[in-house]
Design a protein around this motif. Structure first.
Motif, short mmCIF file in Angstrom:
data_model
loop_
_atom_site.label_atom_id
_atom_site.label_comp_id
_atom_site.label_asym_id
_atom_site.label_seq_id
_atom_site.Cartn_x
_atom_site.Cartn_y
_atom_site.Cartn_z
N SER A 145 31.17 49.64 49.68
CA SER A 145 30.48 48.54 49.00
C SER A 145 30.13 48.87 47.55
O SER A 145 29.51 48.06 46.86
CB SER A 145 29.19 48.21 49.76
N THR A 194 33.11 46.15 43.12
CA THR A 194 33.07 44.69 43.16
C THR A 194 34.33 44.14 42.52
O THR A 194 34.67 44.52 41.39
CB THR A 194 31.85 44.14 42.40
N LEU A 199 32.21 37.19 42.75
CA LEU A 199 32.06 38.62 42.96
C LEU A 199 32.24 38.92 44.45
O LEU A 199 31.52 38.39 45.29
CB LEU A 199 30.67 39.09 42.51
N PRO A 255 26.99 42.24 44.92
CA PRO A 255 26.29 43.51 44.68
C PRO A 255 24.82 43.44 45.12
O PRO A 255 24.18 42.40 45.07
CB PRO A 255 26.38 43.68 43.16
N ALA A 276 26.76 43.17 52.33
CA ALA A 276 27.76 43.01 51.27
C ALA A 276 29.17 42.84 51.81
O ALA A 276 29.99 42.16 51.19
CB ALA A 276 27.71 44.22 50.33
N CYS A 292 25.20 40.76 38.56
CA CYS A 292 26.47 41.48 38.69
C CYS A 292 26.31 42.93 39.10
O CYS A 292 27.28 43.57 39.49
CB CYS A 292 27.24 41.43 37.36
#
Length: 312
Positions: A101, A104, A246, A250, A255, A294
């Motif tokens: 994770s 991205t 995305l 994040p 995620a 982000c």
């Protein structure tokens, strides 16, 4: 953010020489193929850039000049490109011995693009990324020139973000004061396992969308359906002219099943219940909401920091 390509930073060849990380081949409708390159970013930021120089606005049938985005491609092609981003992101995380994770896949859409051909990003943690770049450059490690370029880039990024934030402020204030109810999108959101607005509760202009399967488990068919449903919500029902996706979102625990849509803030605030708009706008006004949405890695990475990190 205003709907304009000037929001994106153009690559500057003097920063780094062109270094190709890996290559792939994309199969298009009719059996045609297009070469896909993953390059280290020429700017001193921890991104791998997916580029496809043959997929230009002109080749896609648009009058020049036109900057194309994934939205201009068939859904199956969008899914193929996103699948390549996710696959490479997972491989790089394994190579760097980092959690899956920690990367991205970022896709700028509509008028929030800067290139004359299709491109997208894989965002990585700064210190491991620049160590990987040094290996590809066959240089010992991070040096003073790298540190200087990184500092100059971050200073420029901060100036640009501050300027655009100020430009957006009156539009956000005006939109937050509107008393019109948000659009009813309940029928569309039923396609997803969950939808959350500003899930971080930090004034981010971001919609988090959760799926029933992890992105790693999705086949090309299910990834195509996911993008179809996303585009239906964002582009068709909400009428956005620009945003970015995305994958994965994040900074959240789920995620592996959740992506994020980062929206123009004056559009996002109009999607909230009327009674929540003023509070959200106050939070948005503080600091850099795009960095929060982000999860940008703004690590300065001085030479001393890099040596210390390597020594540990």
């Amino acid at each position: 953010m205003a709907h304009t390509a000037r929001r994106q930073f153009e690559s500057r060849p003097e920063d780094y020489p062109e270094i190709i990380h890996s290559k792939a081949v994309l199969t298009l409708d009719g059996g045609r193929t297009a070469d896909i390159l993953f390059k280290f970013d020429r700017q001193p930021r921890p991104h791998l850039i997916l580029t496809c120089s043959s997929l230009t606005g002109r080749s896609l049938g648009f009058p020049s000049p036109y900057r194309p985005s994934y939205w201009d491609l068939p859904i199956a092609t969008q899914a193929s490109l996103l699948g390549m981003q996710l696959e490479l992101g997972h491989k790089v995380m394994q190579q760097l011995k980092l959690p899956e994770s920690a990367f991205t896949a970022a896709i700028h859409l509509g008028t929030w693009v800067s290139s004359w051909s299709i491109h997208s990003h894989i965002m990585l943690p700064a210190e491991p990324y620049f160590g990987m770049l040094a290996e590809y450059q066959r240089k010992p490690s991070w040096d003073e020139s790298d540190s200087k370029r990184r500092t100059v880039y971050l200073q420029k990024l901060h100036r640009e973000r501050t300027k655009y934030h100020a430009e957006d402020l009156p539009k956000v204030v005006q939109a937050a004061a509107e008393i019109a109810a948000p659009p009813d999108i309940g029928d569309v959101t039923q396609s997803f396992a969950g939808v959350a607005f500003d899930s971080l509760n930090e004034g981010t202009p971001a919609i988090d969308i959760r799926f029933s399967k992890s992105f790693r488990e999705m086949t090309h068919e299910t990834l195509s359906q996911a993008l179809h449903d996303l585009n239906e919500l964002v582009k068709v029902r909400l009428g956005m002219k620009a945003c970015f996706y995305l994958f994965p979102a994040p900074g959240i625990s789920a995620a592996d099943t959740t992506m994020r849509v980062v929206c123009p803030p004056e559009v996002f605030v109009s999607l909230l219940p009327v009674e929540q708009r003023a509070t959200w706008a106050e939070k948005w006004h503080q600091g850099d909401p795009i960095q929060r949405a982000c999860g940008d890695d703004w690590t300065q990475l001085s030479l001393a920091q890099h040596r210390s990190a390597n020594a540990s």
